[in-house]
Design a protein around this motif. Structure first.
Motif, PDB file in Angstrom:
ATOM      1  N   THR A 537      81.861  59.993  78.736  1.00 28.12           N
ATOM      2  CA  THR A 537      82.448  61.290  79.101  1.00 28.12           C
ATOM      3  C   THR A 537      82.944  62.023  77.867  1.00 28.12           C
ATOM      4  O   THR A 537      82.829  63.253  77.770  1.00 28.12           O
ATOM      5  N   PHE A 538      83.494  61.280  76.911  1.00 26.62           N
ATOM      6  CA  PHE A 538      83.971  61.881  75.672  1.00 26.62           C
ATOM      7  C   PHE A 538      82.822  62.556  74.927  1.00 26.62           C
ATOM      8  O   PHE A 538      82.975  63.661  74.390  1.00 26.62           O
ATOM      9  N   PHE A 539      81.658  61.932  74.888  1.00 30.00           N
ATOM     10  CA  PHE A 539      80.503  62.540  74.218  1.00 30.00           C
ATOM     11  C   PHE A 539      80.026  63.784  74.961  1.00 30.00           C
ATOM     12  O   PHE A 539      79.619  64.761  74.330  1.00 30.00           O
ATOM     13  N   LEU A 540      80.045  63.755  76.282  1.00 31.56           N
ATOM     14  CA  LEU A 540      79.663  64.959  77.026  1.00 31.56           C
ATOM     15  C   LEU A 540      80.646  66.094  76.761  1.00 31.56           C
ATOM     16  O   LEU A 540      80.278  67.273  76.777  1.00 31.56           O
ATOM     17  N   HIS A 541      81.898  65.751  76.528  1.00 25.44           N
ATOM     18  CA  HIS A 541      82.949  66.738  76.267  1.00 25.44           C
ATOM     19  C   HIS A 541      82.832  67.337  74.876  1.00 25.44           C
ATOM     20  O   HIS A 541      82.828  68.561  74.696  1.00 25.44           O
ATOM     21  N   SER A 542      82.735  66.485  73.848  1.00 27.15           N
ATOM     22  CA  SER A 542      82.635  66.944  72.468  1.00 27.15           C
ATOM     23  C   SER A 542      81.986  65.855  71.632  1.00 27.15           C
ATOM     24  O   SER A 542      82.654  64.895  71.218  1.00 27.15           O
ATOM     25  N   PRO A 543      80.679  65.937  71.369  1.00 30.97           N
ATOM     26  CA  PRO A 543      80.015  64.904  70.555  1.00 30.97           C
ATOM     27  C   PRO A 543      80.631  64.748  69.173  1.00 30.97           C
ATOM     28  O   PRO A 543      80.706  63.630  68.652  1.00 30.97           O
ATOM     29  N   LEU A 544      81.079  65.859  68.580  1.00 30.25           N
ATOM     30  CA  LEU A 544      81.646  65.790  67.239  1.00 30.25           C
ATOM     31  C   LEU A 544      82.917  64.948  67.215  1.00 30.25           C
ATOM     32  O   LEU A 544      83.054  64.026  66.400  1.00 30.25           O
ATOM     33  N   VAL A 545      83.861  65.238  68.106  1.00 28.93           N
ATOM     34  CA  VAL A 545      85.129  64.502  68.121  1.00 28.93           C
ATOM     35  C   VAL A 545      84.904  63.068  68.588  1.00 28.93           C
ATOM     36  O   VAL A 545      85.524  62.124  68.074  1.00 28.93           O
ATOM     37  N   ALA A 546      84.009  62.869  69.557  1.00 29.20           N
ATOM     38  CA  ALA A 546      83.727  61.518  70.034  1.00 29.20           C
ATOM     39  C   ALA A 546      83.114  60.666  68.923  1.00 29.20           C
ATOM     40  O   ALA A 546      83.442  59.475  68.785  1.00 29.20           O
ATOM     41  N   PHE A 547      82.223  61.250  68.137  1.00 29.65           N
ATOM     42  CA  PHE A 547      81.632  60.517  67.017  1.00 29.65           C
ATOM     43  C   PHE A 547      82.706  60.115  66.009  1.00 29.65           C
ATOM     44  O   PHE A 547      82.700  58.986  65.488  1.00 29.65           O
ATOM     45  N   CYS A 548      83.631  61.023  65.717  1.00 31.90           N
ATOM     46  CA  CYS A 548      84.703  60.696  64.769  1.00 31.90           C
ATOM     47  C   CYS A 548      85.584  59.580  65.310  1.00 31.90           C
ATOM     48  O   CYS A 548      85.995  58.685  64.559  1.00 31.90           O
ATOM     49  N   ALA A 549      85.894  59.622  66.611  1.00 28.34           N
ATOM     50  CA  ALA A 549      86.707  58.558  67.198  1.00 28.34           C
ATOM     51  C   ALA A 549      85.967  57.229  67.175  1.00 28.34           C
ATOM     52  O   ALA A 549      86.559  56.180  66.873  1.00 28.34           O
ATOM     53  N   LEU A 550      84.663  57.258  67.484  1.00 27.30           N
ATOM     54  CA  LEU A 550      83.867  56.040  67.485  1.00 27.30           C
ATOM     55  C   LEU A 550      83.721  55.469  66.083  1.00 27.30           C
ATOM     56  O   LEU A 550      83.667  54.249  65.894  1.00 27.30           O
ATOM     57  N   SER A 551      83.692  56.359  65.087  1.00 19.85           N
ATOM     58  CA  SER A 551      83.510  55.937  63.699  1.00 19.85           C
ATOM     59  C   SER A 551      84.830  55.756  62.966  1.00 19.85           C
ATOM     60  O   SER A 551      84.827  55.534  61.745  1.00 19.85           O
ATOM     61  N   GLN A 598      73.389  71.824  78.598  1.00 17.80           N
ATOM     62  CA  GLN A 598      74.209  71.239  77.541  1.00 17.80           C
ATOM     63  C   GLN A 598      74.578  69.794  77.865  1.00 17.80           C
ATOM     64  O   GLN A 598      74.602  68.932  76.970  1.00 17.80           O
ATOM     65  N   ILE A 599      74.849  69.494  79.126  1.00 17.84           N
ATOM     66  CA  ILE A 599      75.193  68.123  79.514  1.00 17.84           C
ATOM     67  C   ILE A 599      74.022  67.181  79.253  1.00 17.84           C
ATOM     68  O   ILE A 599      74.198  66.071  78.724  1.00 17.84           O
ATOM     69  N   VAL A 600      72.812  67.607  79.611  1.00 13.54           N
ATOM     70  CA  VAL A 600      71.638  66.769  79.383  1.00 13.54           C
ATOM     71  C   VAL A 600      71.422  66.537  77.892  1.00 13.54           C
ATOM     72  O   VAL A 600      71.134  65.413  77.447  1.00 13.54           O
ATOM     73  N   VAL A 601      71.565  67.587  77.100  1.00 10.48           N
ATOM     74  CA  VAL A 601      71.383  67.452  75.655  1.00 10.48           C
ATOM     75  C   VAL A 601      72.394  66.470  75.079  1.00 10.48           C
ATOM     76  O   VAL A 601      72.053  65.595  74.259  1.00 10.48           O
ATOM     77  N   ARG A 602      73.640  66.561  75.506  1.00 14.13           N
ATOM     78  CA  ARG A 602      74.665  65.665  74.968  1.00 14.13           C
ATOM     79  C   ARG A 602      74.501  64.243  75.487  1.00 14.13           C
ATOM     80  O   ARG A 602      74.934  63.296  74.824  1.00 14.13           O
TER      81      ARG A 602
END
Length: 675
Positions: A537-551, A598-602
């Motif tokens: 859900t975090f990636f669907l919300h904001s891939p950029l912020v989710a990637f930073c949190a995951l990394s 946008q949801i499908v792309v994310r």
């Protein structure tokens, strides 16, 4: 679960409806009349003293010096007018309180039932606000009425609540901004001051409720700086409230403040900060991008049902973190005009007025215009009124400025019957070219039975209102679960399903019995890394912020942040180039809507990033779709190169498999329904 204590209901008989009004204008603060200028005293010489008695005798008699019947009649008429003014204010105040208290009794479904009541409430509050503005000096006079400053603030707070409730009903962010305007002005002008000097605990409670509501509005607007300021202020207020008044509900308010702090930390914590410690900017609502499918028929997401039932997840005001992310995801970024540009109809200006608050332009479907309100004797150098010029409402401009966010139902810990009732209503409301989105975030519920007939489990729901159950555990799970078979009747129209659960795989391979567009996006059933929200859900919300949190990226300079943001935009555009080529014509219809596209792309972006992460090694760690049209897309070499560019730019290569291809998730075979 704690909640902010509700307001006191006011039971007033419903008088006749006052004349049609206009939208409430932003707050105007009373101004005090300037003192009369002092006059020069004539020289006190003998000539003057001698002439004074003679001049006094020669002065003609006036109405001020000798009472007459006309003077008394004028005084009586003035007193009668003042009395009528006070009575009119009392009537409008009682009428507004009656209508406002009725908002809580309105049904959540069926706009034809609740919209007329909202319209009448807006009209009465518009007239009440303008009336008290025009007659403030008279109403503040203790001889006539004795209007207190906090009473004006309470009226403004009710208008802010009215706008926020209408935003929840319509999903239009214009009304959210209107609520912010009123709440911000209340704080700026300190309408609720004096609660300590008056030893008034009731006034303190009103102030605390106002702060709680203002924080919720700021949370929805992603106003991080304002949220932190309000949180510090409300912490101090709660401490003073507990110390001075020692109330019985002090523990409730302490719990409310704790929930606020935890939720804000969960929302703001994953966003990296710059070298100065400031939170870096990120966009969370829909941002238009290139790639519209022109050949497909017009198709739109009209209704969305957001269900959250994770008791252990951080929440505030019956809103879990997953639900908050999805609500942001299903709204467009508000239209903000460049500096100096005139705001368009239906938009909200980012330019501050003389009062320091934004000057909103109201949406044409609510009220056509609002006139400026100027208080008597207001200082010309600082206007406390906001002028909204009337606009002609034409079919062309209405079509051009319409911003159709999907209408949303938000259900926190619902029962099975509530989910089905709201879903059925959403199903009824959509048109021929409409679609329903169902988001389910809950703990999993799996049933082990050989004769389940499709009822094999799914997402767990609440058991409220069922009392003590006499069933065994298996029967309880079977009854209080939304099974895949429960959703089959709603596939008669286009259905877009998103599931965030440990049992999300049970919704794979749902039968498409009615040959309508249907797509299910399913989260991983297991996460090797723990976060406060669902990673998918975090990636669907904001891939950029989710990637930073995951990394585990916590700091980044602003220039690099802007570059990484641009790389993610290019990444999503590249994903769309592949997604737009899928052959399933029924699924392609979903791409005609900006939100669903946008949801499908994310979803694909999430598949690529998680597939490259060293911790996500099993098939249960990766998302999937039904029908599975995107697993091969996630393995495209071009997408892998885009992801590697982002990883290298952020300097987190040690956490990802850069030399390996992304493996597609193995198909899940434990579906409860056969195709």
């Amino acid at each position: 679960m704690s909640a902010v204590p509700e307001k006191e209901p006011v039971g007033v008989a419903d008088p006749a409806q006052p004349p049609e009004g206009q939208a409430p204008t932003p707050l105007a603060e009373p101004a005090t009349a300037a003192p009369a200028p002092a006059t020069d005293t004539p020289p006190n010489d003998d000539t003057t003293n001698k002439l004074a008695p003679q001049q006094q005798q020669e002065q003609p008699l006036t109405a001020d010096s000798v009472p007459t019947d006309a003077k008394r009649e004028a005084d009586l008429q003035s007193a009668e007018r003042d009395k009528e003014t006070v009575e009119e204010f009392q009537y409008l105040l009682e009428k507004s309180q009656h209508l406002f208290s009725g908002l809580s009794d309105l049904p959540e479904i069926g706009s034809k039932y609740w919209q007329p009541h909202f319209q009448r409430t807006f009209e009465v509050y518009t007239k009440l606000w303008k009336f008290q503005n025009q007659h403030r000096l008279l109403l503040e006079n203790p001889v006539h009425y004795g209007l207190k400053r906090w009473e004006v603030g309470e009226i403004a707070s009710k208008i802010g609540q009215l706008y926020y409730r209408y935003y929840l009903r319509t999903s239009e962010t214009n009304y959210l901004h209107e609520a912010f305007v009123f709440y911000d002005a209340i704080r700026e002008r300190n309408y609720f001051r004096g609660e300590l000097s008056m030893k008034n605990s009731a006034l303190m409670i009103k102030k605390l409720r106002y702060y709680a509501r203002f924080i919720v509005v700021c949370l929805q607007m992603n106003s991080t700086g304002m949220m932190l300021q309000l949180l510090e202020e409300v912490k101090s207020l709660v401490e003073v409230y507990a110390t001075v008044f020692n109330p019985v509900d002090k523990m409730e308010w302490a719990l409310v403040v704790k929930e606020m702090a935890l939720f804000m930390q969960a929302v703001c914590g994953p966003v990296p900060v710059d070298d100065a410690g400031a939170t870096l900017p990120a966009s969370y609502r829909l941002v238009p991008r290139r790639g519209r499918v022109e050949k497909e028929p017009k198709f739109r997401l009209q209704e969305a049902l957001v269900v959250g039932n994770r008791p252990t997840q951080i929440k505030f005001s019956e809103l879990t973190l997953d639900m908050y992310y999805v609500l942001q995801m299903l709204e467009r970024e508000p239209n903000v005009n460049p500096m100096g540009a005139a705001p368009s109809e239906g938009a909200v200006s980012a330019e501050p007025s003389a009062t320091g608050i934004s000057e909103p332009v109201r949406s044409p479907d609510m009220l056509e215009s609002a006139s400026s309100v100027q208080e008597p004797n207001a200082d010309a150098t600082r206007s406390d009124s906001t002028e909204i010029k009337p606009k002609e409402k034409t079919e062309d401009t209405d079509r051009a400025t319409r911003r159709p966010n999907p209408h949303k139902y938000v259900l926190y810990q619902p029962t099975v019957s509530q989910v089905l009732v709201y879903l059925a209503n959403a199903f009824r409301e959509i048109g021929d070219q409409g679609c329903v989105l169902l988001y389910l975030s809950s703990d999993g519920s799996r049933i082990d039975s050989e004769t389940s007939h499709g009822y094999v489990g799914g997402i767990a729901t609440s058991r409220r209102g069922q009392g003590d159950s006499t069933h065994d555990r298996t029967t309880d799970l079977l009854i209080n679960t939304v099974h895949p078979a429960d959703l089959v009747p709603f596939t008669r129209k286009p259905l877009f399903l998103i599931v965030e659960s440990s049992c999300s795989s049970t919704y794979s391979n749902m039968p498409n019995l009615f040959n309508q567009p249907m797509l299910a996006l399913l989260s991983p059933t297991m996460y090797p890394i723990h976060m406060n929200s669902g990673i998918y859900t975090f990636f669907l919300h904001s891939p950029l912020v989710a990637f930073c949190a995951l990394s585990q990226i916590t700091t980044m300079d602003a220039i690099r942040w802007a570059h990484v943001d641009r790389l993610f935009g290019e990444f999503e555009d590249c994903v769309w180039e592949f997604v737009s080529q899928v052959s399933d014509t029924r699924v392609r219809r979903f791409f005609g809507d900006d939100f669903l596209r946008q949801i499908v792309v994310r979803h694909v972006v999430c598949c690529v990033v998680l597939g490259m992460h060293r911790e996500f090694t099993r098939k249960e760690h990766l998302p999937q779709a039904s029908p599975e049209l995107f697993a091969q897309i996630a393995e495209e070499a071009e997408l892998i190169r885009k992801a590697r560019a982002i990883i290298d730019e952020c300097g987190v290569a040690e956490m990802y498999r850069l030399e390996e291809s992304v493996g597609s998730p193995a198909p899940v075979t434990d579906s409860g329904l056969s195709t």
